[in-house]
Design an enzyme around this catalytic site. Structure first.
Site, mmCIF file in Angstrom:
data_model
loop_
_atom_site.group_PDB
_atom_site.id
_atom_site.type_symbol
_atom_site.label_atom_id
_atom_site.label_comp_id
_atom_site.label_asym_id
_atom_site.label_seq_id
_atom_site.Cartn_x
_atom_site.Cartn_y
_atom_site.Cartn_z
ATOM 1 N N ASN A 25 0.956 -1.226 0.042
ATOM 2 C CA ASN A 25 0.055 0.040 0.067
ATOM 3 C C ASN A 25 1.065 1.317 0.072
ATOM 4 O OD1 ASN A 25 -1.400 2.192 1.117
ATOM 5 N ND2 ASN A 25 -2.934 0.915 1.829
ATOM 6 N N LYS A 28 0.554 3.655 2.859
ATOM 7 C CA LYS A 28 1.133 3.220 4.228
ATOM 8 C C LYS A 28 2.728 3.150 4.086
ATOM 9 C CE LYS A 28 -2.044 -0.361 5.624
ATOM 10 N NZ LYS A 28 -2.282 -1.817 5.803
ATOM 11 N N ASP A 84 -1.236 -3.291 9.888
ATOM 12 C CA ASP A 84 -2.624 -3.772 9.618
ATOM 13 C C ASP A 84 -3.447 -2.661 10.259
ATOM 14 O OD1 ASP A 84 -4.033 -5.730 7.973
ATOM 15 O OD2 ASP A 84 -5.131 -5.720 9.980
ATOM 16 N N SER A 85 -4.392 -1.957 9.437
ATOM 17 C CA SER A 85 -4.985 -0.775 10.000
ATOM 18 C C SER A 85 -6.431 -0.935 9.300
ATOM 19 C CB SER A 85 -4.397 0.210 9.773
ATOM 20 O OG SER A 85 -3.948 0.045 8.296
ATOM 21 N N ASP A 173 -8.968 8.763 4.282
ATOM 22 C CA ASP A 173 -8.793 9.894 4.719
ATOM 23 C C ASP A 173 -9.933 10.926 4.427
ATOM 24 O OD1 ASP A 173 -6.612 9.126 5.849
ATOM 25 O OD2 ASP A 173 -5.316 9.882 4.479
HETATM 26 P P1 IMP Z 1 -5.065 -3.433 5.526
HETATM 27 O O1 IMP Z 1 -4.189 -3.108 6.476
HETATM 28 O O2 IMP Z 1 -4.028 -3.691 4.195
HETATM 29 O O3 IMP Z 1 -6.009 -4.590 5.677
HETATM 30 O O4 IMP Z 1 -5.860 -2.284 4.856
HETATM 31 C C1 IMP Z 1 -6.286 -1.271 5.701
HETATM 32 C C2 IMP Z 1 -7.048 -0.258 5.033
HETATM 33 O O5 IMP Z 1 -7.620 0.694 6.012
HETATM 34 C C3 IMP Z 1 -6.268 0.454 3.988
HETATM 35 O O6 IMP Z 1 -6.247 -0.037 2.730
HETATM 36 C C4 IMP Z 1 -6.932 1.979 3.972
HETATM 37 O O7 IMP Z 1 -8.195 1.822 3.153
HETATM 38 C C5 IMP Z 1 -7.712 1.995 5.567
HETATM 39 N N1 IMP Z 1 -6.766 2.787 6.101
HETATM 40 C C6 IMP Z 1 -5.739 2.425 7.085
HETATM 41 N N2 IMP Z 1 -5.098 3.449 7.704
HETATM 42 C C7 IMP Z 1 -5.569 4.698 6.983
HETATM 43 C C8 IMP Z 1 -5.309 5.958 7.199
HETATM 44 O O8 IMP Z 1 -4.447 6.300 7.787
HETATM 45 N N3 IMP Z 1 -5.925 6.692 6.241
HETATM 46 C C9 IMP Z 1 -7.045 6.480 5.521
HETATM 47 N N4 IMP Z 1 -7.134 4.881 5.558
HETATM 48 C C10 IMP Z 1 -6.656 4.138 6.084
#
Ligand code: IMP
Length: 211
Positions: A25, A28, A84-85, A173
């Site tokens: 990503n 990130k 992971d977020s 965001d």
């Molecule tokens: P994963 O951690 O790859 O499962 O993806 C987490 C998803 O959460 C990301 O692709 C974003 O869409 C969203 N996300 C996580 N952090 C942020 C941030 O700081 N801003 C906006 N979206 C976020």
């Protein structure tokens, strides 16, 4: 919070040198590279090393962060940092949560406008006056090639706005207004987001522990 919740050994320090950012990503990778800049490590992304993107089979932020960090550490032989977020909306019982990225799946790839619209539609389906409180969670996992892992969890409280506003940042965001601000994350300078975000919160804990 740091740690997986079990009895812990002393936290391992991170030596200077190459550190894989175990993410494909770009948003990130950009944010983590900026956060790491003062700490004397050389960030290299999983994409730069042609590492595969593991399937996120976990059902928690901790499990998925660990899975991604371990995979990169095993394949590269280098310490690896994964994030992971996700966005957790109170009125949706914490959804999309660990499935935040999945809500963006579209035939043409990930579509964040679609994902934000789905969240808004789900909120509106709850009826007028539904609370718009939400928070972002970020779990950072730092894995070493010998199998050792450390975890750090960060959180940012806020609320959802509609329509989306702003062009900076990534993912959700443009609809997230952090507490104490009137702008969305996508209207803040990156430095301002780094001062208050869920990722910065987790990162501050990592810095205190491993540097
Ligand atoms: P994963 O951690 O790859 O499962 O993806 C987490 C998803 O959460 C990301 O692709 C974003 O869409 C969203 N996300 C996580 N952090 C942020 C941030 O700081 N801003 C906006 N979206 C976020």
């Amino acid at each position: 919070m740091s740690g997986g919740g079990d009895a812990r050994q002393a936290i391992r320090k991170l030596a200077p040198g190459r550190l894989v950012i175990a993410s494909h990503n770009k948003g990130k990778v950009r944010e983590l590279t900026a956060l790491l800049a003062p700490y004397g490590v050389e960030p290299v992304s999983a994409a730069d090393l042609d590492l595969p993107e593991p399937v996120e089979t976990g059902t928690t932020f901790f499990a998925n962060a660990e899975l991604k960090a371990r995979s990169a550490a095993d394949l590269s032989g280098l310490p690896s940092l994964a994030d992971d977020s996700g966005l957790c909306v109170d009125a949706l019982n914490g959804d999309p949560g660990v499935y935040t990225a999945d809500w963006a799946e579209a035939p043409s790839g990930r579509d964040w406008a679609l994902a934000m619209r789905k969240v808004e539609d789900a909120l509106q389906a709850k009826g007028p006056g539904t609370a718009r409180d939400a928070h972002f969670v970020c779990v950072l996992a730092l894995a070493w090639p010998d199998g050792h892992v450390e975890w750090f969890e960060g959180r940012a409280e806020g609320s959802l706005t509609w329509p989306p506003r702003g062009t900076v940042g990534f993912g959700y965001d443009p609809v997230f207004v952090p507490h104490g601000r009137s702008e969305t994350y996508a209207e803040l300078d990156p430095e301002e987001k780094h001062a208050i975000s869920h990722r910065a919160d987790a990162f501050a804990q990592l810095v205190a522990a491993v540097f």
